[in-house]
Structures are given as structure tokens and as C-alpha cells.
Design a protein around this motif. Structure first.
Motif, PDB file in Angstrom:
ATOM      1  N   GLU A  67       0.836  -1.207   0.000  1.00  0.00           N
ATOM      2  CA  GLU A  67       0.000   0.000   0.000  1.00  0.00           C
ATOM      3  C   GLU A  67       0.871   1.257   0.000  1.00  0.00           C
ATOM      4  O   GLU A  67       0.591   2.228  -0.724  1.00  0.00           O
ATOM      5  CB  GLU A  67      -0.920  -0.002   1.217  1.00  0.00           C
ATOM      6  CG  GLU A  67      -1.963  -1.123   1.226  1.00  0.00           C
ATOM      7  CD  GLU A  67      -1.381  -2.456   1.624  1.00  0.00           C
ATOM      8  OE1 GLU A  67      -0.223  -2.486   2.137  1.00  0.00           O
ATOM      9  OE2 GLU A  67      -2.045  -3.495   1.407  1.00  0.00           O
ATOM     10  N   GLU A  68       1.910   1.260   0.812  1.00  0.00           N
ATOM     11  CA  GLU A  68       2.815   2.408   0.873  1.00  0.00           C
ATOM     12  C   GLU A  68       3.570   2.564  -0.444  1.00  0.00           C
ATOM     13  O   GLU A  68       3.804   3.681  -0.904  1.00  0.00           O
ATOM     14  CB  GLU A  68       3.787   2.245   2.042  1.00  0.00           C
ATOM     15  CG  GLU A  68       3.101   2.305   3.400  1.00  0.00           C
ATOM     16  CD  GLU A  68       3.980   1.791   4.524  1.00  0.00           C
ATOM     17  OE1 GLU A  68       3.653   2.041   5.699  1.00  0.00           O
ATOM     18  OE2 GLU A  68       5.008   1.127   4.234  1.00  0.00           O
ATOM     19  N   ASP A  69       3.950   1.437  -1.034  1.00  0.00           N
ATOM     20  CA  ASP A  69       4.647   1.462  -2.322  1.00  0.00           C
ATOM     21  C   ASP A  69       3.771   2.112  -3.387  1.00  0.00           C
ATOM     22  O   ASP A  69       4.240   2.954  -4.181  1.00  0.00           O
ATOM     23  CB  ASP A  69       5.021   0.042  -2.723  1.00  0.00           C
ATOM     24  CG  ASP A  69       5.703  -0.026  -4.074  1.00  0.00           C
ATOM     25  OD1 ASP A  69       6.899   0.297  -4.150  1.00  0.00           O
ATOM     26  OD2 ASP A  69       5.027  -0.390  -5.056  1.00  0.00           O
ATOM     27  N   ALA A  70       2.493   1.756  -3.397  1.00  0.00           N
ATOM     28  CA  ALA A  70       1.576   2.311  -4.396  1.00  0.00           C
ATOM     29  C   ALA A  70       1.398   3.817  -4.209  1.00  0.00           C
ATOM     30  O   ALA A  70       1.356   4.580  -5.183  1.00  0.00           O
ATOM     31  CB  ALA A  70       0.226   1.602  -4.310  1.00  0.00           C
ATOM     32  N   LYS A  71       1.300   4.269  -2.961  1.00  0.00           N
ATOM     33  CA  LYS A  71       1.136   5.703  -2.699  1.00  0.00           C
ATOM     34  C   LYS A  71       2.387   6.488  -3.104  1.00  0.00           C
ATOM     35  O   LYS A  71       2.286   7.591  -3.643  1.00  0.00           O
ATOM     36  CB  LYS A  71       0.837   5.920  -1.224  1.00  0.00           C
ATOM     37  CG  LYS A  71      -0.532   5.434  -0.792  1.00  0.00           C
ATOM     38  CD  LYS A  71      -0.768   5.698   0.684  1.00  0.00           C
ATOM     39  CE  LYS A  71      -2.154   5.225   1.124  1.00  0.00           C
ATOM     40  NZ  LYS A  71      -2.374   5.460   2.577  1.00  0.00           N
ATOM     41  N   LEU A  72       3.551   5.926  -2.846  1.00  0.00           N
ATOM     42  CA  LEU A  72       4.788   6.615  -3.212  1.00  0.00           C
ATOM     43  C   LEU A  72       4.913   6.745  -4.727  1.00  0.00           C
ATOM     44  O   LEU A  72       5.276   7.808  -5.250  1.00  0.00           O
ATOM     45  CB  LEU A  72       5.990   5.861  -2.639  1.00  0.00           C
ATOM     46  CG  LEU A  72       6.173   5.942  -1.120  1.00  0.00           C
ATOM     47  CD1 LEU A  72       7.264   4.971  -0.655  1.00  0.00           C
ATOM     48  CD2 LEU A  72       6.536   7.360  -0.693  1.00  0.00           C
ATOM     49  N   LEU A  73       4.607   5.667  -5.447  1.00  0.00           N
ATOM     50  CA  LEU A  73       4.715   5.713  -6.901  1.00  0.00           C
ATOM     51  C   LEU A  73       3.667   6.632  -7.517  1.00  0.00           C
ATOM     52  O   LEU A  73       3.896   7.239  -8.569  1.00  0.00           O
ATOM     53  CB  LEU A  73       4.582   4.302  -7.473  1.00  0.00           C
ATOM     54  CG  LEU A  73       5.723   3.327  -7.131  1.00  0.00           C
ATOM     55  CD1 LEU A  73       5.435   1.959  -7.695  1.00  0.00           C
ATOM     56  CD2 LEU A  73       7.049   3.843  -7.659  1.00  0.00           C
ATOM     57  N   ALA A  74       2.519   6.764  -6.841  1.00  0.00           N
ATOM     58  CA  ALA A  74       1.444   7.596  -7.387  1.00  0.00           C
ATOM     59  C   ALA A  74       1.709   9.082  -7.176  1.00  0.00           C
ATOM     60  O   ALA A  74       1.206   9.920  -7.955  1.00  0.00           O
ATOM     61  CB  ALA A  74       0.111   7.212  -6.742  1.00  0.00           C
ATOM     62  N   THR A  75       2.468   9.424  -6.157  1.00  0.00           N
ATOM     63  CA  THR A  75       2.688  10.845  -5.829  1.00  0.00           C
ATOM     64  C   THR A  75       4.112  11.314  -6.097  1.00  0.00           C
ATOM     65  O   THR A  75       4.402  12.500  -5.932  1.00  0.00           O
ATOM     66  CB  THR A  75       2.369  11.094  -4.344  1.00  0.00           C
ATOM     67  OG1 THR A  75       3.198  10.246  -3.531  1.00  0.00           O
ATOM     68  CG2 THR A  75       0.908  10.789  -4.042  1.00  0.00           C
ATOM     69  N   GLY A  76       4.998  10.422  -6.495  1.00  0.00           N
ATOM     70  CA  GLY A  76       6.387  10.795  -6.709  1.00  0.00           C
ATOM     71  C   GLY A  76       6.609  11.526  -8.018  1.00  0.00           C
ATOM     72  O   GLY A  76       5.904  11.302  -9.008  1.00  0.00           O
ATOM     73  N   LYS A  77       7.588  12.409  -8.021  1.00  0.00           N
ATOM     74  CA  LYS A  77       8.003  13.088  -9.239  1.00  0.00           C
ATOM     75  C   LYS A  77       8.919  12.161 -10.035  1.00  0.00           C
ATOM     76  O   LYS A  77       9.469  11.205  -9.476  1.00  0.00           O
ATOM     77  CB  LYS A  77       8.712  14.395  -8.895  1.00  0.00           C
ATOM     78  CG  LYS A  77       7.799  15.391  -8.170  1.00  0.00           C
ATOM     79  CD  LYS A  77       8.534  16.670  -7.820  1.00  0.00           C
ATOM     80  CE  LYS A  77       7.595  17.654  -7.110  1.00  0.00           C
ATOM     81  NZ  LYS A  77       8.277  18.918  -6.748  1.00  0.00           N
ATOM     82  N   PRO A  78       9.122  12.417 -11.325  1.00  0.00           N
ATOM     83  CA  PRO A  78       9.917  11.486 -12.141  1.00  0.00           C
ATOM     84  C   PRO A  78      11.305  11.186 -11.565  1.00  0.00           C
ATOM     85  O   PRO A  78      11.733  10.021 -11.540  1.00  0.00           O
ATOM     86  CB  PRO A  78      10.014  12.205 -13.491  1.00  0.00           C
ATOM     87  CG  PRO A  78       8.771  13.037 -13.552  1.00  0.00           C
ATOM     88  CD  PRO A  78       8.521  13.488 -12.146  1.00  0.00           C
TER      89      PRO A  78
END
Length: 383
Positions: free
Chosen positions: A190-201
């Protein structure tokens, strides 16, 4: 006759008795009853001459004093001197620049507080109490208090090992910070998905690279394109253990589709040839990672999740073990020691190698892509 020529008004007496032998001086001292007594010394050797001036015995003592070898003055090393000596030692020179800078900053506090203390002062029991007092003054910042004390402990332990102190009273000073073990901490799906969804390139590139390699934060800032050969192998000597275990890890970037794609999409537009850069083409720094990590967690709503950047490395190791990698295969990626339990296991004969690393990545590729069999991943390329 006495004469007054001293700035403090003290009576200066001049010897007016029998002529003294060459090299002998006379010093007077006024006693409490008002009388004056004289002491005689050889000027060069500072040897005391006993007896009455003008006698044969007195002259013989003066002659013998001419042949006395003067003893060199014993230099009493202070705690400030020990700080200076330690900063010139190989133990200090072999540390990372950041460690040296932090240690030297704390040494300034130590010099200010106990700079004039000699070995005899530091070897008494009361000195231990003074260390506790110093630690307690920083109780509002427990981590800083513990860092100060550990630096002093390192210095005193170093001095004790070299025979400059009679006793080490800095041992076993309790810590103030409640340092919790982060064993088992990692990045959940779940944390992995949130990081990838909100991270900059640039953040996502950094995150994926760290997740697939387990390389530490400080080393991620230094990985360059020169570390990868023409066949797609990245060979990396971990800086934390470069002078101890000399742990070297091998990363076949071509063995995992996500890693191969990540390498192909990485921009190469910086003068230092670093692999990982921010979008402006400037290489990442540890300070920049720390700042951006906090902001990233805030965007992802994970500030209260107690996630550290180092947890990415922990999760990388966990991913390898979840993919059924052996300890030796996982260690070939992470750089950990292999078979150091002392139980005589077979792994004590194993060392990190490209074969182990490739086997680990084959299993990890199958774990990340269940639809792709690990057997279909390209094997080690021949040069």
C-alpha cells in the motif's frame, strides 16, 4: 645587604658570603620568624648543593653537579592534547569526511569543558560523574547527548589503549535516546503504491533504483555510468564496508525487465556522469534526498507511517528472500556478510559473485513478474 627592587615590594637578597664555585647560584627565602635562609643550585643541571659555601665538601658537590645529565622535562598531556593527537591518528583519518567533521565539532566542546585536564584528573572516579553531568545537560536532545558521549568515549578509549590514561571511566554510560530497533520495517504494498502515485519522475527513478539494488543512500549519490560495463553489469563496492569486508555487489541490470527499462529511460545530461540526478540534471546529494523524502511522504500522506529512506534497502532484502533467494544470493546483492554465524555452515565457504547475483535477480524477476518464468530471463552474457 638587602635591596628593594621587586615590583611587588619583595626584599631581594644578594649573596655576600664566600665566593661560590662557577655555575652555582644562591636563592634566599625569608622564613615566618623573619630570618633568612639560603639555598644553592647548579645553574645548568638545577642540582641542589648542600653544605656551607667555601668548604671543600661544598666545592666537591658543585664539581659533581657539572657531570649530572639534566633530565628532560616531562610533558603532561592534557585532554586538549589528546584531541589533537587523535585528529592526527590513522583511526581518525580512515573515517568518512562527515564522521571526521562531526567528531571534530564535538572535540571543540570537549576542549572547552575539560581541555586542561591531565591524565591524573581523568583517571579519578569523579570524572565519570562529570561525564554524566555533561550528558544530562543535553537531555532535551537525547540523540545529541548520546553522540557527544560516544565521541568522548571513543577518544578516551583510544588514549587508554595507548597508555596515556590509568583508567577509562567513560565505559558503559547509559544512553538517553530510546533507540528502537527497526527490525522488520520495510515498505508495504500500500505504501509502495502511494509513493509511486505521488512521486516526481526523478524521485521515482531514485526509488526504483534503490528498491532493486538495496544500495545505501550515500552510495546512490555516487553511482555513475562508468560503474556499468558494456554487458549491463553494475559492480559496486559499498562505501560503509569498503575498508573492512570490502563487500562488492553485482547487479545484472538486464536480468529484470523493470531494471532494464529504468536504465534505458535514465537521462544522461550531467557533467559528473552520475546515474541518478534530479530533473535539472544535477546529481542527488544526501541532503537533497532527505529534504525531498520528507516532502514526498507528505504528498503521499505517509508522514505518520514512520517510514525511513533506509527502509527501501530493508525491503529490497525482504523482496529477495520472498523470491526464495538463499542468504548467499541475497547477500550478493545487498553486500551483507555470508555465513558469519560461526556455526560451521557451508555458507562460510561462499563469497559474493556474479553467478550468485544473477541467480538472485532471476528469482526476483520471476517474483516481480509471475507471468514470466525465471528460466526465460537472459543468462550471463559471455564477453
Amino acid at each position: 645587604m638587602p635591596s628593594s627592587g621587586s615590583p611587588k615590594g619583595r626584599m631581594i637578597m644578594k649573596w655576600s658570603g664566600p665566593k661560590l664555585p662557577p655555575g652555582v647560584s644562591a636563592t634566599s627565602k625569608r622564613l615566618s620568624d623573619g630570618s633568612v635562609t639560603w639555598y644553592f643550585y647548579h645553574k645548568t643541571t638545577r642540582t641542589r648543593i648542600e653544605g656551607e659555601p667555601g668548604t671543600a665538601a661544598f666545592n666537591r658537590q658543585a664539581q659533581r653537579a657539572d657531570h649530572v645529565v639534566p633530565q628532560p622535562a616531562v610533558k603532561r598531556e592534557t585532554l586538549s592534547d589528546l584531541c589533537d593527537l587523535f585528529e592526527k591518528s590513522p583511526e581518525h583519518a580512515d573515517c568518512a569526511p562527515k564522521t571526521r567533521l562531526t567528531r571534530e565539532t564535538i572535540f571543540k566542546q570537549i576542549r572547552h569543558r575539560w581541555g586542561e585536564y591531565e591524565g591524573r584528573h581523568m583517571s579519578v572516579r569523579q570524572f565519570r560523574g562529570e561525564i554524566f553531568d555533561w550528558r544530562d545537560e543535553f537531555s532535551a536532545t537525547p540523540a545529541m547527548a548520546d553522540k557527544n558521549v560516544s565521541t568522548l568515549q571513543r577518544l578516551i578509549s583510544w588514549a587508554y589503549d595507548r597508555g596515556k590514561l590509568e583508567y577509562d571511566h567513560s565505559k558503559k554510560i547509559p544512553r538517553l535516546a530510546n533507540k528502537r530497533s527497526r527490525e522488520g520495517c520495510g515498505i508495504s504494498p500500500e505504501e509502495d503504491a502511494k509513493l509511486l502515485a505521488t512521486g516526481k519522475p526523478d524521485e521515482i527513478r531514485l526509488y526504483k533504483f534503490a528498491r532493486l539494488t538495496g544500495i545505501r543512500k550515500s552510495d546512490l549519490c555516487r553511482v555513475s555510468w562508468d560503474d556499468m560495463d558494456a554487458d549491463g553489469w553494475i559492480e559496486w563496492l559499498h562505501s560503509k564496508t569498503a575498508k573492512t569486508t570490502k563487500a562488492t555487489s553485482y547487479y545484472p541490470t538486464f536480468a529484470i525487465p523493470q531494471f532494464k527499462q529504468l536504465i534505458e529511460e535514465m537521462p544522461r545530461r550531467n557533467e559528473t556522469d552520475r546515474m541518478l540526478t534530479i530533473d535539472a540534471g544535477i546529481p542527488w546529494t544526501v541532503h537533497n534526498i532527505n529534504c525531498r523524502w520528507y516532502l514526498w511522504l507528505e504528498r503521499a500522506g505517509l508522514l505518520d507511517a514512520d517510514i525511513h529512506f533506509h527502509d527501501i534497502r530493508r525491503q529490497c532484502v525482504q523482496d529477495l528472500l520472498d523470491a526464495d533467494c538463499t542468504n548467499a544470493q541475497a547477500a550478493s546483492i545487498s553486500g551483507h556478510s555470508i555465513g558469519n554465524s560461526g556455526d560451521g555452515s557451508f555458507e562460510v565457504y561462499t563469497k559474493r559473485s556474479r553467478g550468485l547475483a544473477h541467480a538472485a535477480y532471476r528469482k526476483l524477476a520471476a517474483h516481480l513478474n509471475p507471468e514470466v518464468s525465471g528460466e526465460n530471463v537472459e543468462w550471463i552474457r559471455k564477453k
